[in-house]
Enzyme design. Structure first.
Site, PDB file in Angstrom:
ATOM      1  N   ASP A  13       0.813  -1.208   0.000  1.00  0.00           N
ATOM      2  CA  ASP A  13       0.000   0.000   0.000  1.00  0.00           C
ATOM      3  C   ASP A  13       0.853   1.268   0.000  1.00  0.00           C
ATOM      4  O   ASP A  13       0.668   2.154  -0.841  1.00  0.00           O
ATOM      5  CB  ASP A  13      -0.939   0.006   1.209  1.00  0.00           C
ATOM      6  N   ARG A  93      -0.593   2.660  16.744  1.00  0.00           N
ATOM      7  CA  ARG A  93      -0.985   3.760  15.869  1.00  0.00           C
ATOM      8  C   ARG A  93      -0.816   5.147  16.493  1.00  0.00           C
ATOM      9  O   ARG A  93      -0.341   6.068  15.832  1.00  0.00           O
ATOM     10  CB  ARG A  93      -2.428   3.571  15.382  1.00  0.00           C
ATOM     11  N   ASP A 122      -7.583   1.700  11.130  1.00  0.00           N
ATOM     12  CA  ASP A 122      -6.358   2.481  11.244  1.00  0.00           C
ATOM     13  C   ASP A 122      -6.513   3.906  10.730  1.00  0.00           C
ATOM     14  O   ASP A 122      -5.883   4.829  11.243  1.00  0.00           O
ATOM     15  CB  ASP A 122      -5.226   1.776  10.508  1.00  0.00           C
ATOM     16  N   SER A 174      -2.007  -9.777   4.247  1.00  0.00           N
ATOM     17  CA  SER A 174      -1.176  -8.664   4.700  1.00  0.00           C
ATOM     18  C   SER A 174      -0.802  -8.859   6.161  1.00  0.00           C
ATOM     19  O   SER A 174      -1.533  -9.486   6.931  1.00  0.00           O
ATOM     20  CB  SER A 174      -1.921  -7.338   4.523  1.00  0.00           C
TER      21      SER A 174
END
Length: 401
Positions: A13, A93, A122, A174
């Protein structure tokens, strides 16, 4: 606005996003890679970012900050989302977002960007954290702007622009790694009936192949925070890394669940959190002899709300911070040791002790003679608690109108 700081991992990504921001939007891109314990890919990401056109590429070591400032507070709160998830991605995060905001200020960028999809959690975590830290920051979220609709489109774009990508037919899913855990989702894992592919796990061995000899370990806590393993004091990142190795060797910490995302859908996630699982059980063991009953019960009532705040991205919210003060405040006396046995996927508590903070009084609890507890006192205690029940029973069955 001509400069943006991209949260860059070097995965599919963000590799495509870097080129897209340059080619399709005309931005100067500063790639920011936060080292939260994902391993060798940090240095690889910096080199790859330069090769793909970034004007700057920087990696920042956030491992100690991540564990001390985010993982340890969650351990003190016994935070678990929906009974299973130890919040590995959720906790990483906000510390990454804080680094992004710092980098934007340092490199003169007016905006930040990330690779989170428009369907996931996210995007919320990154952006809520960024806005809480800098209300004027702008966010570029390519997954919500471009015409590409799925991973196949990204692979085609990468092929067109000669961008090396890590997704292969052998690993059609992923991953996201940090010092607390590795998560796996997408691809073949989107079918909740399909078992994770053989060999998917990286931090833990298969419990069936784990050593036939059990291993005992002693975890020391001070005011609710892990400080030593088997008597050896370590920094926060060192301690968590050590626990990952010893628990992972015994296949501890694997979880496969379908969770409820904040954006409204259910998602299948596969996680391995070896050290965090070990520390969670050890912390509860020390609490069992040092934390007052009513405080423990109140905390357990509030914990799901705390975990939900963290999961949903509200780490820098006033409600999470207020609840953290409560969680930390009741940990004052949670000092002591827990002994656990690691064996084929299980971490079993064998013992717990606290020299100066224990509430466990063997003389009081013993079935043998001695102590200050008078068993006759239980008669009045029971009669008073039974009073309303006896009155209710004495009234007889109710009559329906």
């Amino acid at each position: 606005m001509n400069r943006v700081v991209l949260a860059y991992s070097g995965g599919l990504d963000t590799s495509v996003i870097l080129k897209w921001l340059i080619e399709e939007r005309g931005y100067e891109v500063v790639c920011y890679t936060a080292d939260v314990g994902q391993g060798e890919e940090v240095e690889e990401a910096v080199a790859k970012a330069h090769a793909t056109g970034a004007v700057e590429a920087v990696a920042e070591d956030l491992r100690e900050e991540f564990v001390e400032g985010y993982v340890w507070p969650a351990i003190r709160a016994n935070a678990v989302y929906e009974n299973y998830y130890l919040l590995g991605t959720s906790l990483a995060r906000p510390v990454i977002a804080k680094g992004l905001v710092r980098a934007a200020e340092k490199y003169g960028a007016q905006a930040i960007s990330h690779g989170a999809t428009g369907k996931g959690n996210d995007q919320v975590r990154f952006e809520l954290s960024a806005y809480a830290l800098n209300p004027d920051i702008r966010v570029v979220a390519p997954w919500r702007e471009w015409s590409m609709r799925g991973r196949a489109d990204l692979v085609a774009y990468a092929d067109k622009h000669d961008i090396p990508i890590p997704v292969t037919p052998e690993k059609p899913y992923s991953t996201d790694a940090n010092l607390l855990h590795i998560s796996y989702e997408g691809g073949v894992l989107e079918d909740p009936w399909v078992a994770p592919p053989a060999g998917i796990f990286q931090m833990t061995c298969d419990p069936e192949a784990a050593p036939d000899q059990a291993e005992d370990v002693v975890i020391t806590f001070a005011r609710g925070t892990p400080v030593a393993v088997d008597g050896v004091r370590m920094t926060p990142a060192e301690l968590l890394g050590h626990c990952n190795r010893i628990a992972g060797a015994h296949g501890i910490g694997r979880v496969d669940l379908v969770e409820n995302r904040f954006v409204g859908m259910k998602n299948r996630g596969v996680y391995e959190t070896p050290g965090g699982t070990l520390l969670h059980h050890a912390h509860r063991a020390v609490e069992s002899i040092t934390l007052d009953r009513e405080l423990a019960h109140l905390r357990d009532e509030l914990m799901p709300r705390y975990a939900e705040m963290v999961y949903n991205g509200f780490w820098f919210s006033p409600e999470r911070e207020a609840l953290q003060r409560f969680m930390d405040g009741i940990q004052t006396d949670v000092t002591g040791e827990a002994r656990l046995r690691l064996y084929k996927g299980n971490a079993t508590v064998l013992g717990r002790r606290s020299d100066s903070h224990t509430l466990y009084d063997q003389e009081t609890v013993t079935f043998e003679e001695g102590g200050t507890y008078d068993q006759a006192d239980a008669t009045g205690f029971i009669r008073l608690n039974a009073l309303r029940l006896r009155l209710q029973a004495g009234r007889g069955p109710g009559v329906a109108p």
